[in-house]
Scaffold this active site. Structure first.
Site, PDB file in Angstrom:
ATOM      1  CE  LYS A 212      -4.238  -0.282   4.712  1.00 19.26           C
ATOM      2  NZ  LYS A 212      -5.340   0.245   5.114  1.00 19.26           N
TER       3      LYS A 212
ATOM      4  CG  HIS B 270      -2.195  -0.951   1.353  1.00 16.26           C
ATOM      5  ND1 HIS B 270      -2.103  -2.268   1.459  1.00 16.26           N
ATOM      6  CD2 HIS B 270      -3.426  -0.493   0.625  1.00 16.26           C
ATOM      7  CE1 HIS B 270      -3.331  -2.584   1.099  1.00 16.26           C
ATOM      8  NE2 HIS B 270      -4.266  -1.813   0.641  1.00 16.26           N
TER       9      HIS B 270
HETATM   10  N1  LIG Z   1     -13.088  -0.981   1.786  1.00 19.24           N
HETATM   11  C1  LIG Z   1     -12.449  -0.386   0.734  1.00 19.24           C
HETATM   12  O1  LIG Z   1     -12.291  -0.625  -0.293  1.00 19.24           O
HETATM   13  C2  LIG Z   1     -11.252   0.797   1.026  1.00 19.24           C
HETATM   14  C3  LIG Z   1     -11.149   1.081   2.391  1.00 19.24           C
HETATM   15  N2  LIG Z   1     -10.279   1.990   2.965  1.00 19.24           N
HETATM   16  C4  LIG Z   1     -10.145   2.213   4.197  1.00 19.24           C
HETATM   17  O2  LIG Z   1     -11.045   3.578   4.313  1.00 19.24           O
HETATM   18  C5  LIG Z   1     -10.417   4.354   5.516  1.00 19.24           C
HETATM   19  C6  LIG Z   1     -10.010   5.549   5.085  1.00 19.24           C
HETATM   20  O3  LIG Z   1      -8.745   5.656   4.241  1.00 19.24           O
HETATM   21  P1  LIG Z   1      -8.614   7.017   3.450  1.00 19.24           P
HETATM   22  O4  LIG Z   1      -9.547   7.821   2.873  1.00 19.24           O
HETATM   23  O5  LIG Z   1      -7.373   6.786   2.752  1.00 19.24           O
HETATM   24  O6  LIG Z   1      -7.958   7.789   4.525  1.00 19.24           O
HETATM   25  P2  LIG Z   1      -7.812   9.464   4.912  1.00 19.24           P
HETATM   26  O7  LIG Z   1      -7.120   9.605   6.012  1.00 19.24           O
HETATM   27  O8  LIG Z   1      -7.547  10.004   3.534  1.00 19.24           O
HETATM   28  O9  LIG Z   1      -9.406   9.702   5.215  1.00 19.24           O
HETATM   29  C7  LIG Z   1     -10.148   9.520   6.405  1.00 19.24           C
HETATM   30  C8  LIG Z   1     -10.861  10.986   6.544  1.00 19.24           C
HETATM   31  O10 LIG Z   1     -11.633  10.911   7.781  1.00 19.24           O
HETATM   32  C9  LIG Z   1     -11.508  11.992   8.564  1.00 19.24           C
HETATM   33  N3  LIG Z   1     -12.039  11.512   9.682  1.00 19.24           N
HETATM   34  C10 LIG Z   1     -11.211  11.010  10.982  1.00 19.24           C
HETATM   35  N4  LIG Z   1     -12.096  10.667  11.922  1.00 19.24           N
HETATM   36  C11 LIG Z   1     -13.250  10.934  11.619  1.00 19.24           C
HETATM   37  C12 LIG Z   1     -14.739  11.219  12.491  1.00 19.24           C
HETATM   38  N5  LIG Z   1     -14.579  10.861  13.703  1.00 19.24           N
HETATM   39  N6  LIG Z   1     -15.499  11.638  11.702  1.00 19.24           N
HETATM   40  C13 LIG Z   1     -15.575  12.134  10.275  1.00 19.24           C
HETATM   41  N7  LIG Z   1     -14.508  12.158   9.814  1.00 19.24           N
HETATM   42  C14 LIG Z   1     -13.045  11.559  10.327  1.00 19.24           C
HETATM   43  C15 LIG Z   1     -10.182  12.284   8.295  1.00 19.24           C
HETATM   44  O11 LIG Z   1     -10.083  13.794   8.757  1.00 19.24           O
HETATM   45  C16 LIG Z   1      -9.912  12.035   7.199  1.00 19.24           C
HETATM   46  O12 LIG Z   1     -10.274  13.425   6.224  1.00 19.24           O
HETATM   47  C17 LIG Z   1      -9.135   3.517   5.964  1.00 19.24           C
HETATM   48  O13 LIG Z   1      -9.737   2.573   7.142  1.00 19.24           O
HETATM   49  C18 LIG Z   1      -8.834   2.633   4.789  1.00 19.24           C
HETATM   50  O14 LIG Z   1      -7.963   1.464   5.184  1.00 19.24           O
HETATM   51  C19 LIG Z   1      -9.491   2.686   1.868  1.00 19.24           C
HETATM   52  C20 LIG Z   1      -9.650   2.436   0.604  1.00 19.24           C
HETATM   53  C21 LIG Z   1     -10.650   1.338   0.113  1.00 19.24           C
HETATM   54  O1  LIG Z   2      -6.244   2.263   3.118  1.00 14.58           O
HETATM   55  C1  LIG Z   2      -6.143   1.604   1.792  1.00 14.58           C
HETATM   56  O2  LIG Z   2      -5.827   2.624   0.817  1.00 14.58           O
HETATM   57  C2  LIG Z   2      -6.890   0.439   1.648  1.00 14.58           C
HETATM   58  N1  LIG Z   2      -7.632   0.058   2.724  1.00 14.58           N
HETATM   59  C3  LIG Z   2      -8.453  -1.116   2.802  1.00 14.58           C
HETATM   60  C4  LIG Z   2      -7.625  -2.148   3.312  1.00 14.58           C
HETATM   61  O3  LIG Z   2      -7.073  -2.051   4.522  1.00 14.58           O
HETATM   62  O4  LIG Z   2      -8.021  -3.309   2.897  1.00 14.58           O
HETATM   63  C5  LIG Z   2      -8.514  -1.392   1.218  1.00 14.58           C
HETATM   64  C6  LIG Z   2      -7.643  -1.376   0.369  1.00 14.58           C
HETATM   65  O5  LIG Z   2      -6.761  -2.232   0.449  1.00 14.58           O
HETATM   66  C7  LIG Z   2      -7.318   0.259   0.121  1.00 14.58           C
END
Ligand SMILES: NC(=O)C1=CN([C@@H]2O[C@H](COP(=O)(O)OP(=O)(O)OC[C@H]3O[C@@H](n4cnc5c(N)ncnc54)[C@H](O)[C@@H]3O)[C@@H](O)[C@H]2O)C=CC1
Ligand SMILES: O=C(O)C1=N[C@H](C(=O)O)C[C@H](O)C1
Length: 245
Positions: A137, A133
């Site tokens: 992350k 990644h």
């Molecule tokens: N299921 C999937 O397909 C995917 C899951 N993810 C997951 O999504 C999550 C976020 O990833 P990113 O967007 O890359 O992180 P990021 O750090 O860019 O975005 C998270 C956002 O949430 C905000 N935030 C934190 N606590 C909050 C709260 N209590 N209420 C509202 N906003 C809050 C932060 O200020 C930030 O703007 C991670 O856990 C990641 O692993 C990421 C990509 C794909």
């Molecule tokens: O943080 C990410 O970027 C992602 N988070 C998810 C994970 O932890 O599996 C999904 C994807 O891998 C991207």
């Protein structure tokens, strides 16, 4: 029109979700929340479905609040354990008809890679998972890799297979985290987005299953599908495969 609120709207995924919602004919954005906003602002008078891409620290609290508010959730945020999922199930017991949907990964490539790994697991002596990644992350290993390892372990259990061969004499961090008997390795490298490689081996042969999300747009069809299906399976559902297969 499905009214969709987004928690974590200013983040990497949240920004992409807001863009995808704007492009969807049957959806409109409702509240866009950041870390300083109160999730209790979301309620059925302004929102049909809430999407959460926040942080592993925040997601359980958000989810319990939204259940209390009577709003369906679609969650991509990682950080789920069996205990946390049980807390969500318990809270949902008080709200029949409400749904919480969690997908460790919304990309079709990753969902299929998991499925192929579970199919293949019984045929190979060894299996290890490598997730790769971007270095911003916050969690490791990825939620996706944890799910893949569990799926491989479950398939091996069902096939009556024992532990994998490994002559390492004492536990060493270089062998990665052992999840349900499956070694999981995490790489963080500038330039990467979200990638996973599942390696399986037998005497004289190897199978590699690899999924690459080069851009976050890859997660959007899955997110929109889950929003459209919110409420169709009441209670807690984990995994996009429930809507795809
Ligand atoms: N299921 C999937 O397909 C995917 C899951 N993810 C997951 O999504 C999550 C976020 O990833 P990113 O967007 O890359 O992180 P990021 O750090 O860019 O975005 C998270 C956002 O949430 C905000 N935030 C934190 N606590 C909050 C709260 N209590 N209420 C509202 N906003 C809050 C932060 O200020 C930030 O703007 C991670 O856990 C990641 O692993 C990421 C990509 C794909
Ligand atoms: O943080 C990410 O970027 C992602 N988070 C998810 C994970 O932890 O599996 C999904 C994807 O891998 C991207």
């Amino acid at each position: 029109m499905i009214r969709v609120s987004v928690l974590g709207a200013g983040g990497r995924m949240g920004t992409e979700v807001v863009r995808a919602l704007k492009g969807a004919q049957d959806m409109q954005t409702a509240l866009l929340l950041g870390p300083d906003d109160d999730p209790a602002a979301i309620n059925p008078s302004n929102t049909d479905v809430a999407v959460d891409f926040t942080s592993p620290d925040a997601v359980l609290g958000n989810t319990l609040t939204l259940i209390g508010q009577g709003v369906h959730s679609v969650i991509g945020t990682t950080g789920w354990t069996k205990e946390r999922l049980d807390q969500v199930r318990q809270a949902l017991d008080e709200h029949p008809g409400l749904s919480v949907f969690i997908a460790p990964n919304f990309a079709i490539s990753a969902v299929l890679a998991d499925r192929f790994a579970a199919m293949a697991a019984r045929y190979f002596e060894s299996a290890e998972v490598v997730e790769l990644h971007h270095p911003d992350k916050v969690d490791a290993p990825s939620g996706t890799a944890l799910g893949t390892a569990s799926a491989i372990a479950e398939a091996r259990r069902q096939a009556g297979m024992g532990p994998m061969p490994d002559a390492t004499q004492q536990p060493d961090p270089s062998r990665g985290r052992v999840v349900d008997g499956v070694h999981v390795h995490a790489v963080r490298l500038r330039g990467l987005n979200a990638h996973e490689e599942i390696l399986m081996g037998n005497p004289g042969e190897q199978l590699t299953i690899r999924a690459d999300s080069f851009e976050r747009v890859s997660f959007m069809p899955g997110v929109l599908l889950a929003v459209r299906r919110a409420g169709s399976i009441p209670g807690l559902t984990v995994g996009l495969d429930h809507y795809l297969f």
